[in-house]
Design a protein around this motif. Sequence first.
Motif, PDB file in Angstrom:
ATOM      1  N   LEU A 186     -12.315 -50.359  25.278  1.00 23.41           N
ATOM      2  CA  LEU A 186     -11.597 -51.549  25.726  1.00 23.41           C
ATOM      3  C   LEU A 186     -12.399 -52.264  26.802  1.00 23.41           C
ATOM      4  N   PRO A 187     -12.463 -53.590  26.726  1.00 24.54           N
ATOM      5  CA  PRO A 187     -13.226 -54.322  27.748  1.00 24.54           C
ATOM      6  C   PRO A 187     -12.572 -54.207  29.106  1.00 24.54           C
ATOM      7  N   GLU A 188     -13.384 -53.988  30.090  1.00 23.69           N
ATOM      8  CA  GLU A 188     -12.887 -53.913  31.454  1.00 23.69           C
ATOM      9  C   GLU A 188     -12.977 -55.292  32.099  1.00 23.69           C
ATOM     10  N   PRO A 201      -4.801 -50.083  30.676  1.00 17.42           N
ATOM     11  CA  PRO A 201      -5.126 -50.753  29.402  1.00 17.42           C
ATOM     12  C   PRO A 201      -5.105 -49.836  28.198  1.00 17.42           C
ATOM     13  N   SER A 202      -5.567 -48.600  28.356  1.00 18.82           N
ATOM     14  CA  SER A 202      -5.569 -47.684  27.214  1.00 18.82           C
ATOM     15  C   SER A 202      -4.156 -47.298  26.817  1.00 18.82           C
ATOM     16  N   HIS A 203      -3.285 -47.060  27.795  1.00 14.99           N
ATOM     17  CA  HIS A 203      -1.901 -46.726  27.472  1.00 14.99           C
ATOM     18  C   HIS A 203      -1.174 -47.923  26.868  1.00 14.99           C
ATOM     19  N   VAL A 204      -1.483 -49.122  27.346  1.00 13.86           N
ATOM     20  CA  VAL A 204      -0.870 -50.321  26.767  1.00 13.86           C
ATOM     21  C   VAL A 204      -1.308 -50.477  25.311  1.00 13.86           C
ATOM     22  N   TYR A 205      -2.583 -50.242  25.043  1.00 17.51           N
ATOM     23  CA  TYR A 205      -3.081 -50.384  23.675  1.00 17.51           C
ATOM     24  C   TYR A 205      -2.467 -49.333  22.753  1.00 17.51           C
ATOM     25  N   VAL A 206      -2.303 -48.125  23.265  1.00 19.47           N
ATOM     26  CA  VAL A 206      -1.807 -47.026  22.430  1.00 19.47           C
ATOM     27  C   VAL A 206      -0.293 -47.079  22.271  1.00 19.47           C
ATOM     28  N   HIS A 207       0.435 -47.249  23.358  1.00 20.55           N
ATOM     29  CA  HIS A 207       1.887 -47.136  23.321  1.00 20.55           C
ATOM     30  C   HIS A 207       2.606 -48.480  23.317  1.00 20.55           C
ATOM     31  N   GLY A 208       1.949 -49.533  23.780  1.00 19.65           N
ATOM     32  CA  GLY A 208       2.603 -50.823  23.880  1.00 19.65           C
ATOM     33  C   GLY A 208       2.776 -51.225  25.332  1.00 19.65           C
ATOM     34  N   GLU A 209       3.004 -52.516  25.547  1.00 22.02           N
ATOM     35  CA  GLU A 209       3.092 -53.043  26.903  1.00 22.02           C
ATOM     36  C   GLU A 209       4.470 -52.766  27.499  1.00 22.02           C
ATOM     37  N   GLY A 210       4.465 -52.283  28.733  1.00 21.17           N
ATOM     38  CA  GLY A 210       5.709 -52.070  29.452  1.00 21.17           C
ATOM     39  C   GLY A 210       6.599 -50.987  28.880  1.00 21.17           C
ATOM     40  N   VAL A 211       6.040 -50.036  28.135  1.00 16.60           N
ATOM     41  CA  VAL A 211       6.858 -49.007  27.512  1.00 16.60           C
ATOM     42  C   VAL A 211       7.388 -48.053  28.580  1.00 16.60           C
ATOM     43  N   ALA A 212       8.628 -47.644  28.418  1.00 20.29           N
ATOM     44  CA  ALA A 212       9.238 -46.716  29.369  1.00 20.29           C
ATOM     45  C   ALA A 212       8.759 -45.295  29.100  1.00 20.29           C
ATOM     46  N   LEU A 213       8.825 -44.451  30.121  1.00 15.75           N
ATOM     47  CA  LEU A 213       8.351 -43.078  29.967  1.00 15.75           C
ATOM     48  C   LEU A 213       9.152 -42.334  28.911  1.00 15.75           C
ATOM     49  N   ARG A 214      10.461 -42.602  28.836  1.00 16.46           N
ATOM     50  CA  ARG A 214      11.278 -41.877  27.853  1.00 16.46           C
ATOM     51  C   ARG A 214      10.845 -42.160  26.420  1.00 16.46           C
ATOM     52  N   ASP A 215      10.169 -43.313  26.215  1.00 18.22           N
ATOM     53  CA  ASP A 215       9.758 -43.678  24.859  1.00 18.22           C
ATOM     54  C   ASP A 215       8.472 -43.002  24.428  1.00 18.22           C
TER      55      ASP A 215
END
Length: 997
Positions: free
Chosen positions: A698-700, A942-956
């Motif tokens: 992912l670009p920094e 950025p890596s978590h946003v790309y993998v799980h989605g933006e603003g995803v809650a921990l429970r998800d």
Amino acid sequence: MAGGAAAGGRRAPGRASRPGGGALRAAPGDLTGAGPDRAPRLDLPGRLSLFGHTRIARSEVEVVAAIAEQRDVHLWLPQASPAAWDALAGTAAAGPVPRAEDDSALLVDHPLLASLGRDARELQRTLALAPHTTSRPAGRTGTAGTGRGRGGPRSTPSPSLLQLLQADLEADHVPTEAERADRPVPAQDRSIQVHACHGRSRQVEVLRDVLTDLLEHDPTLEPRDILVMCPDIDTYAPLVHAGFGLGEVVRETGGGGPAPATHPAHTLRVRLADRSPTVANPLLALAARLVELAGGRLSAGEVLDLARTAPVRRRFGLDDDDLERIGDWVGAVAVRWGLDDAHRGDYALAGLSQNTWESGLARVLVGAAVDGEELDHLGTTLGLDDLDSADLDLAGRLAELVARLGATLRALRGAEAVGEWVTALTEGVLGLADVAPPEAWQVTQLRRELDLVGAHGGSRAGDGAGLSLSLSDVHALLDEHAAGRATRSNFRTGTLTVCTMVPMRSVPHRVVALVGLDDGVFPRTTAPDGDDATARRPVTGERDPRSEDRQLLLDAVMAAGDALVITYTGFDEHTGAPRPPAVPLGELLDAVRRTAHPASPGVARVLAHHPLQPFDPRNLGAARPGAPALLPDGGPFSYDPAALAGGRAAVSPRGPRPRPVDPALQPLPGDTVELDALLRFFDHPARAYLRDRLGLVLPEVPEEQGEGIPIDIGGLQKWAVGDRVLQAVLAGRDPGATVDAELWRGELPPRALGAGVLREVTEQAQIVAEGTWRTAGQGGWGVPLERETLDVDLVLPSGTRLTGTLTGLVGTRVVTATYSTVRAKQRLRSWITSLVLAATLGPEATSHLLGAQKRGRRPGGVHLTHGPHDLARALALLDQLVDLRARGLLEPLPLPPRTALRWAEAYLGGPGDAQAATLDAVREWRTDDTFETAFPKEQDDPSHVYVHGEGVALRDILGVPRDDERWTSGVEHRLGQLALRVWGPVLTDGAERKERL
């Protein structure tokens, strides 16, 4: 002199402005004789014809009148209304009067002629200064309303709305209620179209759809029959280039038959006229830019932008790689602004050379001269350590560029006389720029334009070239000469002509389009100069840009043969708030509504409100119930296949966005794991999955470097300084030299401010360094810490082979020192290192991690020890970690490092309540959005946003454990199982020991 005052009304397609004939007789005077007190004989033709004037200066009228004594002079004047010309004849005979006393608008019946035609009325007054006669042509080249154009006769059973308006203007007639009731306009009448759009870009998109539709439904219409005008051609030129004339990229695709892969307007050839000279000639743009730089701070970005211009690149032989390399150097040597300390004196900062181009360039040149090992500075100049022998030539070219730029700016700041300005600009541009031989005309034009600037500036005073000019004066002169000007427009050459709204541009065309008639932009707003005495009480005939623009709109209305198309910004492109049309356009709309039956469908559809996006269903003929269609038949307005594809995607059923966590991949072949890959995986499992398995980096987004002198530095910059100091001290470098190097580097605030920051940094680095020496049992001030490397080649119980190299080995210990605050990543690296050491060197081997840990506001440190381990346990734990990595390369694991550590600490440090541990871990995962400057946490990585989605809650992302992942009973989500699998051995049984420094 015979002159013509043209009186033109409705013009048929393809016919020139209707001229009128008349004789203009001036006072007696002989311009052909020669004598001691007389001008030399002028070789003039027997007849002179002047075309298209909408305004003539009083002095020009006197010259024309004098010439008319000996030659026939005809003035061919475009006039919208012969009837109005006749009605004003008696009043205009009085000649020019103060504009406040001119009541000629009251003598005109049609409101458009009264509001838009002031220039024509004042022209009639100005012509009264010389005796003349007025006549009109005996016949017309075409008849309004016949529908006959260049392509032959067309069926027109009744006059169009445009023809009705033009006829009323020509006759200066306001239709009565009965006449309007007898003028129904069908919905199919598209002769006058006004389109309210969201911003400039959308206007061009709407325009190309309108023109494409006209060309599609009229086979006789060709691009050369279309004229597009806008108030500012340079503003719309990039948008026009993007929307039209990309025929070389058009491709035909489709299955059953060929279908355009792009908008049909891209197949049209477009010619832009009236461009600014600075657009066509980059040398003129460079001259204007140098004047701006001479009055500015000369920031790093400004100089780099100058170096990226084509003429400067050619002069100094700079390619893309060179420019990128120079940009890296400029950032590394911390150039901010200012040529040198003398330049800073203009800003009351004389003597402060830090972060100037002089100091930064000195660092580059010293870096090219010293080796960086035994010697890394000369005097107080620290050499840039990022240069090698291949960079010497580039460093020299950069030095030459800055030297020439500095000399030019000094000359410009010291220039006063007009000649000095012209000489400094000419020599500066030619010293900094070069052009290819085919573009040598640019140099000639540069010299000519600068000579004109000098002549213009010198003509304002009797002392000529001795006139003193300030920087702002020269800037204003260059702006005046660089403004867009009327050029040869090449009408009817087969291309679609786009030009600026200036006089002599309203040549009759079958289709006339006006783009950008926005409120506040059209008509132009001007403020009189404070020293302009004539502006206090203007006289008719004097130039007024607002009146000129209004007259141009009236001329454009009369120049349209078949259709008049107007676009304007009717909605804010960001908020969607309605915006009113320009006042003259609003007056035109009012006049159109009073031309025909107000209830006629064609009148009601003159003004169309367009959606924001081209893929809006209403733009594609699928208007929602209750929403007005853009076309009378409800068909698609757009011809853009990309908009159609976007519209279909917008209304199609939407499924969940595919995520990398959804599909599971197949295991990678091979049974060997690199130690670096294992460490990198547990640094950041999601990032490792994207990089090592998907090959995606992912670009920094780099931190934007400010262009001001640093007064305070942020946490990242302070860490960089502290880490350099710590590593230099551990390498045995003299502490004083280390501190001096940081002060000379230019990244710290200047003088006492920088000394205070450096004092804080060195105190923290000293604590960590001394703890490192105690742990290692060697090293000290001025004594390097000797560390070795260890090759690793292990076979784990599962048969997997682990290979790699460990660094920082001191005896049987690995000692790692960092200026960073110790967090999950560093702790886990040290833990894995201790396991590898135990498996390689034996159970006595340990790993030591020393880092920063403040005590309130006071500096402090921490020492973490991992190991020793039993050999079998070390191999088993390594096997578990390798297994987790293998799982993490099949799919992204819910294992964010800090969140997982927080969960494990809460679970193991409490009563074993998984739910309470999850609530505690949320604090490490979720970014606190109650503050605008909140520090982003792992949720926004950025890596978590790309993998799980933006603003995803921990429970998800907790997940459900696989059948073979239920290692700990009572934990029902996957994140907890994985967190305990990784951190459980670290946090229990005293495997990790902590000591404060």
